[in-house]
Scaffold this active site. Structure first.
Site, PDB file in Angstrom:
ATOM      1  N   ARG A 166     -66.089  -2.887 -15.491  1.00 21.71           N
ATOM      2  CA  ARG A 166     -66.537  -2.166 -16.790  1.00 21.71           C
ATOM      3  C   ARG A 166     -65.698  -0.717 -16.741  1.00 21.71           C
ATOM      4  O   ARG A 166     -66.393   0.206 -17.293  1.00 21.71           O
ATOM      5  CB  ARG A 166     -68.055  -1.955 -17.233  1.00 21.71           C
ATOM      6  CG  ARG A 166     -68.352  -3.449 -17.218  1.00 21.71           C
ATOM      7  CD  ARG A 166     -67.982  -4.252 -18.357  1.00 21.71           C
ATOM      8  NE  ARG A 166     -68.326  -5.581 -18.438  1.00 21.71           N
ATOM      9  CZ  ARG A 166     -67.848  -6.684 -17.636  1.00 21.71           C
ATOM     10  NH1 ARG A 166     -66.913  -6.566 -16.996  1.00 21.71           N
ATOM     11  NH2 ARG A 166     -68.526  -7.858 -17.874  1.00 21.71           N
ATOM     12  N   SER A 294     -74.362  -6.447 -24.010  1.00 20.73           N
ATOM     13  CA  SER A 294     -75.026  -5.912 -22.802  1.00 20.73           C
ATOM     14  C   SER A 294     -75.258  -4.373 -22.657  1.00 20.73           C
ATOM     15  O   SER A 294     -74.378  -3.552 -22.680  1.00 20.73           O
ATOM     16  CB  SER A 294     -74.320  -6.646 -21.602  1.00 20.73           C
ATOM     17  OG  SER A 294     -74.255  -7.831 -21.762  1.00 20.73           O
ATOM     18  N   GLU A 395     -74.060   0.795 -20.726  1.00 23.38           N
ATOM     19  CA  GLU A 395     -72.379   0.483 -20.994  1.00 23.38           C
ATOM     20  C   GLU A 395     -72.063   0.900 -22.237  1.00 23.38           C
ATOM     21  O   GLU A 395     -70.861   1.448 -22.152  1.00 23.38           O
ATOM     22  CB  GLU A 395     -72.697  -0.938 -21.113  1.00 23.38           C
ATOM     23  CG  GLU A 395     -71.365  -1.687 -20.779  1.00 23.38           C
ATOM     24  CD  GLU A 395     -71.173  -3.213 -20.735  1.00 23.38           C
ATOM     25  OE1 GLU A 395     -70.559  -3.871 -21.387  1.00 23.38           O
ATOM     26  OE2 GLU A 395     -72.052  -3.675 -19.878  1.00 23.38           O
TER      27      GLU A 395
END
EC number: 1.3.1.98
Length: 404
Positions: A166, A294, A395
């Protein structure tokens, strides 16, 4: 006046002073340059799926690239007795799932496991999106970007993108530490994506690279299946976990035209079926889809920290930011085992809560404000840290709030 609540999948955020949708490459660069030259806060937004913005007004410029063209520079026909790499270029404003659908229809392998991820092609490489055994990093050939500091365009090879879990060199330019914005380039990276060139393989089949997906398809991990079958299975699995965006958002004026009409119709019909709504019934609001996906990254820990987790906590080999070996664990597992189960709310009257389908998604259950989402995030972070000594890192890009 347009607000971030109109543009984001979680449906919260304040009004925007100036919202621009350039329709040309030069227009994107000029919009970014104009904001930078005036010292205005700048937010280059894609699909709004990885963004949580405070409730107050955003006194700056929001740029959404309206270019959505996909081109295939190579001849797409297969060659005999060998594999064929096919290059596909997509402009940054192209809806990501439109791009995946295009490649699958063209008979190309490489991104089918990333079906259904909300957002745009430009955002995909900033975040290095990943799911079901694939990451976008594995399909990227190069990224064309505008360098806001040096005032020039760059073609960045995949090897120079700094891809990690990520993470990318683009995203790194926004932070001085995890969840701590950099002073100069935030909430937009130093490098603004203009287009991405992908190197895909001409093949009607792809590899099933994840156990949950293999189970859904009734095959074994590493088996090969038709890419169309993999895509359909991924969409069904994501829908069952509430990890698809609400297709009805594309019926709203602020989102009109940002996703291909045929794909909007397909997504709306699938959503109707999932919600057991009749064909003539307007699509009802699905609170489990009003999220940033998420919300917390899976922690990557040094070995000694991972050793302090309960014995049954998930553990996967991973690499720490300094390049040394580490252990990745599951944020969803930590959240659930810290006592924050699906559907959890800070209090029963709160309009924000964990998804009823997946503990890793923070959702807008009605008329939530950004402050409601932040309160829920802090409660989860504090609880997980108290239980396991691990501080979860958001995130999404968080603007105007501190969620460290």
């Amino acid at each position: 006046m347009t607000s971030f609540a109109d543009l984001t999948t979680i449906g919260v955020g304040g009004h925007i002073a100036r919202f621009i949708e350039p329709t040309s490459r030069v227009g994107v660069i000029e919009a970014v340059e104009d904001a930078d030259s005036k010292g205005l806060p700048l937010c280059v937004i894609g699909g709004g799926s990885n963004l949580l913005v405070a409730d107050g007004p955003f006194n700056g410029v929001v740029v959404r690239d309206a270019r959505r063209q996909i081109t295939v520079p190579d001849e797409a026909a297969p060659v005999e007795n060998g594999e064929r790499i096919v290059h596909v270029n997509a402009e940054a404003g192209c809806n990501w799932d439109d791009f995946v659908a295009f490649t699958v229809e063209l008979g190309l392998e490489g991104v089918e496991g990333l079906s259904g991820i909300p957002g745009t092609v430009g955002a995909s490489v900033v975040q290095n999106i990943g799911a079901y055994g694939q990451e976008v990093a594995g399909a990227v050939e190069s990224v064309e970007a505008w360098d806001r500091r040096d005032k020039r365009t760059l073609n960045i090879a995949a090897a120079d993108m700094g891809f990690g879990y990520r993470m990318s060199a683009l995203k790194t330019s926004m932070y001085q530490a995890p969840a701590v914005p950099a002073g100069e380039f935030f909430p937009t990276p130093r490098y603004v994506v203009l287009s991405v060139t992908f190197a895909l393989r001409h093949s009607a089949t792809g590899t099933v690279g994840y156990g949950q997906l293999a189970k859904a398809l009734g095959v074994e991990v590493c088996d090969r299946m038709e890419t169309a079958a993999i895509r359909n299975a991924v969409l069904k699995v994501r829908a069952a976990k509430g990890m698809l965006e609400d297709a009805a958002r594309y019926l709203q004026p602020a989102m009109a035209g940002t996703k291909r009409d045929v794909n909007v119709r397909i997504a709306l019909e699938a959503q109707r079926r999932q919600l057991a709504a009749g064909a003539d019934t307007p699509v009802v609001r699905d609170p489990d889809r009003h999220s940033c996906g998420s919300f917390f990254m899976n922690p990557v820990l040094p070995a000694d920290a991972a050793d302090r987790l309960p014995q049954d906590a998930p553990r996967f080999p991973a690499t720490l930011p300094d390049g040394t070996a580490g252990v990745k664990t599951s944020a969803a597992w930590l959240i659930d085992h810290a006592g924050f189960h699906k559907g959890f709310k800070v209090d029963e009257s709160s309009p924000a809560g964990l998804s009823t389908l997946h503990a890793l998604a923070l959702t807008n259950r009605g008329d939530a404000a950004a402050s409601d989402i932040a309160a829920l995030a802090h409660a989860v972070q504090d609880g997980v840290e108290a239980a396991f000594g691990v501080r979860l890192v958001p995130e999404p890009v968080v603007v105007g709030m501190d969620l460290r």
